[in-house]
Design a protein around this motif. Sequence first.
Motif, PDB file in Angstrom:
ATOM      1  N   ILE A  13      25.730 -42.583   8.220  1.00 23.84           N
ATOM      2  CA  ILE A  13      24.646 -41.778   7.644  1.00 23.84           C
ATOM      3  C   ILE A  13      24.112 -42.452   6.372  1.00 23.84           C
ATOM      4  O   ILE A  13      22.901 -42.558   6.160  1.00 23.84           O
ATOM      5  N   GLY A  14      24.986 -42.948   5.530  1.00 25.85           N
ATOM      6  CA  GLY A  14      24.574 -43.646   4.304  1.00 25.85           C
ATOM      7  C   GLY A  14      23.810 -44.924   4.613  1.00 25.85           C
ATOM      8  O   GLY A  14      22.806 -45.233   3.971  1.00 25.85           O
ATOM      9  N   GLY A  16      22.077 -45.538   7.372  1.00 27.08           N
ATOM     10  CA  GLY A  16      20.769 -45.137   7.905  1.00 27.08           C
ATOM     11  C   GLY A  16      19.835 -44.677   6.803  1.00 27.08           C
ATOM     12  O   GLY A  16      18.648 -45.007   6.796  1.00 27.08           O
ATOM     13  N   ALA A  17      20.358 -43.909   5.843  1.00 25.20           N
ATOM     14  CA  ALA A  17      19.526 -43.438   4.731  1.00 25.20           C
ATOM     15  C   ALA A  17      19.070 -44.613   3.867  1.00 25.20           C
ATOM     16  O   ALA A  17      17.924 -44.650   3.416  1.00 25.20           O
ATOM     17  N   GLY A  20      16.347 -46.506   5.836  1.00 24.56           N
ATOM     18  CA  GLY A  20      15.123 -45.690   5.852  1.00 24.56           C
ATOM     19  C   GLY A  20      14.442 -45.691   4.499  1.00 24.56           C
ATOM     20  O   GLY A  20      13.218 -45.831   4.401  1.00 24.56           O
ATOM     21  N   GLY A  21      15.208 -45.551   3.428  1.00 24.06           N
ATOM     22  CA  GLY A  21      14.643 -45.571   2.079  1.00 24.06           C
ATOM     23  C   GLY A  21      14.026 -46.923   1.755  1.00 24.06           C
ATOM     24  O   GLY A  21      12.970 -47.002   1.129  1.00 24.06           O
TER      25      GLY A  21
END
Length: 168
Positions: A13-14, A16-17, A20-21
């Motif tokens: 999740i980290g 991917g974030a 994305g950021g």
Amino acid sequence: MLKKILPILLALIGLGAGIGGGIVLRPDQEIVVIDPCGDVPAHDTHEAEVLEEGDDDASSEFEYVKLNNQFVVPDLDDGRVAAMVVLSLSLEAKTGAREAIYAREPKLRDAFLQVLFDHANTGGFKGAFTDSGTMNTLRTALTEIAQKTIGNQINDVLVIDIVRQDVK
């Protein structure tokens, strides 16, 4: 089982974030070039244009050619290396002379090193070596040897960086 999956899930999740950021906050390619010195951005990595007040043709007369590598000069004291001096040089040359300069760069570097060694051997890098008189003497000698090596295409030699590191 959940204790083993949870760290992996949080890492994914980290990741991917973060990706994305990075995609969302990526700057436009036109504004990526940042010059902390405030110089005018160049059309080429080796060239900068300078306009003088009231002279619109000043940029067409000369181009600035940065020599690819720094010059490292030992400063000797009683036959032992007392310090190392590192310089970066650029040439102010007539527009269109870039290729001729790069074609003769090994010969030019050799001539520059001889001038720099002579300057070091006469004490030019001791004491207040950045004094304007000392620097003008060095620039003049470098310009003369550049003109002798490359020809009248060279207008001036610019000392871009100079650092002296004492050896203990």
